[in-house]
Design an enzyme around this catalytic site. Structure first.
Site, PDB file in Angstrom:
ATOM      1  N   ARG A  37       0.824  -1.225   0.000  1.00 26.37           N
ATOM      2  CA  ARG A  37       0.000   0.000   0.000  1.00 26.37           C
ATOM      3  C   ARG A  37       0.849   1.261   0.000  1.00 26.37           C
ATOM      4  O   ARG A  37       0.438   2.294  -0.530  1.00 26.37           O
ATOM      5  CB  ARG A  37      -0.949  -0.022   1.210  1.00 26.37           C
ATOM      6  CG  ARG A  37      -2.028   1.065   1.184  1.00 26.37           C
ATOM      7  CD  ARG A  37      -3.045   0.856   2.303  1.00 26.37           C
ATOM      8  NE  ARG A  37      -4.203   1.720   2.173  1.00 26.37           N
ATOM      9  CZ  ARG A  37      -4.348   2.880   2.816  1.00 26.37           C
ATOM     10  NH1 ARG A  37      -3.412   3.312   3.620  1.00 26.37           N
ATOM     11  NH2 ARG A  37      -5.448   3.595   2.649  1.00 26.37           N
ATOM     12  N   ILE A  63      -7.655   7.524  -1.210  1.00 17.95           N
ATOM     13  CA  ILE A  63      -7.569   6.061  -1.176  1.00 17.95           C
ATOM     14  C   ILE A  63      -8.339   5.673   0.090  1.00 17.95           C
ATOM     15  O   ILE A  63      -8.137   6.261   1.156  1.00 17.95           O
ATOM     16  CB  ILE A  63      -6.099   5.562  -1.177  1.00 17.95           C
ATOM     17  CG1 ILE A  63      -5.997   4.041  -1.116  1.00 17.95           C
ATOM     18  CG2 ILE A  63      -5.267   6.183  -0.077  1.00 17.95           C
ATOM     19  CD1 ILE A  63      -4.556   3.506  -1.339  1.00 17.95           C
ATOM     20  N   SER A  64      -9.282   4.744  -0.033  1.00 20.90           N
ATOM     21  CA  SER A  64     -10.150   4.418   1.106  1.00 20.90           C
ATOM     22  C   SER A  64      -9.340   3.839   2.263  1.00 20.90           C
ATOM     23  O   SER A  64      -8.263   3.267   2.076  1.00 20.90           O
ATOM     24  CB  SER A  64     -11.214   3.400   0.696  1.00 20.90           C
ATOM     25  OG  SER A  64     -11.980   3.874  -0.385  1.00 20.90           O
ATOM     26  N   GLN A  65      -9.928   3.942   3.443  1.00 19.28           N
ATOM     27  CA  GLN A  65      -9.357   3.334   4.648  1.00 19.28           C
ATOM     28  C   GLN A  65      -9.282   1.815   4.437  1.00 19.28           C
ATOM     29  O   GLN A  65     -10.241   1.220   3.926  1.00 19.28           O
ATOM     30  CB  GLN A  65     -10.296   3.672   5.801  1.00 19.28           C
ATOM     31  CG  GLN A  65      -9.900   3.130   7.133  1.00 19.28           C
ATOM     32  CD  GLN A  65     -10.893   3.548   8.209  1.00 19.28           C
ATOM     33  OE1 GLN A  65     -11.778   4.384   7.973  1.00 19.28           O
ATOM     34  NE2 GLN A  65     -10.755   2.971   9.374  1.00 19.28           N
ATOM     35  N   PRO A  66      -8.166   1.171   4.812  1.00 24.09           N
ATOM     36  CA  PRO A  66      -8.060  -0.283   4.603  1.00 24.09           C
ATOM     37  C   PRO A  66      -9.243  -1.079   5.176  1.00 24.09           C
ATOM     38  O   PRO A  66      -9.727  -2.027   4.557  1.00 24.09           O
ATOM     39  CB  PRO A  66      -6.751  -0.641   5.310  1.00 24.09           C
ATOM     40  CG  PRO A  66      -5.921   0.601   5.183  1.00 24.09           C
ATOM     41  CD  PRO A  66      -6.889   1.742   5.294  1.00 24.09           C
TER      42      PRO A  66
END
Ligand code: SAH
Length: 215
Positions: A37, A63-66
């Site tokens: 990432r 970028i979205s939260q994992p």
């Protein structure tokens, strides 16, 4: 493009964090454990790459939260070989998670800059996902039907064109809502073509927009 033991160690911790938050699909966690990432973020922010937080990726997008990536992916119940359409390529990270699960991935982005950047970057990492510059509301009729469809931006309603491009028995996972907070919906297409809706909690996404952005 270095991936060190330190990065791998941080990824293990990230996987433990999302497991603690309630993700149970080990295949999803394995995918997150594999993908570097930190390479998806601007290099000056490496220390943030393995925190469970969303992050700006340019062009006003994130970028979205994992955890959110894992949650949406878990709801999608991807099996190897399935055709999956993602709306909102962004950094391309979510597309890589789907590909690690064995999906044939098609993904659409409306911001030309992001599309071009992610297309180049995913190819460099060796991923085969097919990236398209276009309006996600319209889907990809030429490649339909899809087993699963994942929308990674907040949509006011379920787009009709996407429902039409889904196979019977297929799922669409979409954060639904007109405000800053959306309800994570999973629609399942019944044999009679009806979409059965389930709700899976609230999340925060950037909005799914109508017009293309050419910069
Ligand atoms: N899945 C991404 C994060 C998505 S953020 C990742 O893994 O990094 C949401 C993305 O949806 C943004 O990049 C935004 O530009 C895009 N988007 C918004 N409206 C869209 C539309 N109508 N069609 C395609 N992409 C859209």
């Amino acid at each position: 493009m270095v991936d060190t033991y330190k990065h791998k160690g941080l990824r293990k911790q990230l996987v433990n964090t999302i497991r603690d938050k309630g993700i149970i699909d080990e295949d999803v966690m394995e995918a997150i454990g594999k993908i570097p990432r930190h390479l998806f973020l601007n290099s000056s922010f490496l220390e943030f790459a393995y925190q469970d937080k969303p992050f700006p990726i340019g062009s006003g997008q994130t970028i979205s939260q994992p955890y959110t990536v894992a949650f949406q992916t878990e709801l999608l119940e991807v099996s190897p070989g399935e055709k999956v359409l993602e709306i909102g390529t962004g950094s391309g990270y979510q597309a890589c998670v789907l590909e690690e699960l064995g999906a044939k991935v098609f993904t659409i982005e409306r911001q030309k800059k992001l599309y071009l950047k992610s297309k180049k970057f995913l190819a460099k990492l060796g991923y085969k996902a097919k990236l398209f510059y276009g309006d996600g509301y319209k889907g990809l009729p030429a490649f339909a039907p899809f087993d699963k469809i994942l929308i990674t931006a907040g949509a006011p309603d379920l787009p009709d064109d996407l429902a039409a491009q889904l196979k019977t028995g297929g799922f669409i996972v979409v954060p639904l809502g007109r405000s800053e907070i959306q309800v994570m919906a999973r629609f399942i297409k019944d044999a009679d073509g009806k979409m059965r809706k389930e709700n899976h909690g609230t999340f925060r996404f950037v909005p799914l927009l109508k017009e293309l952005a050419n910069d």
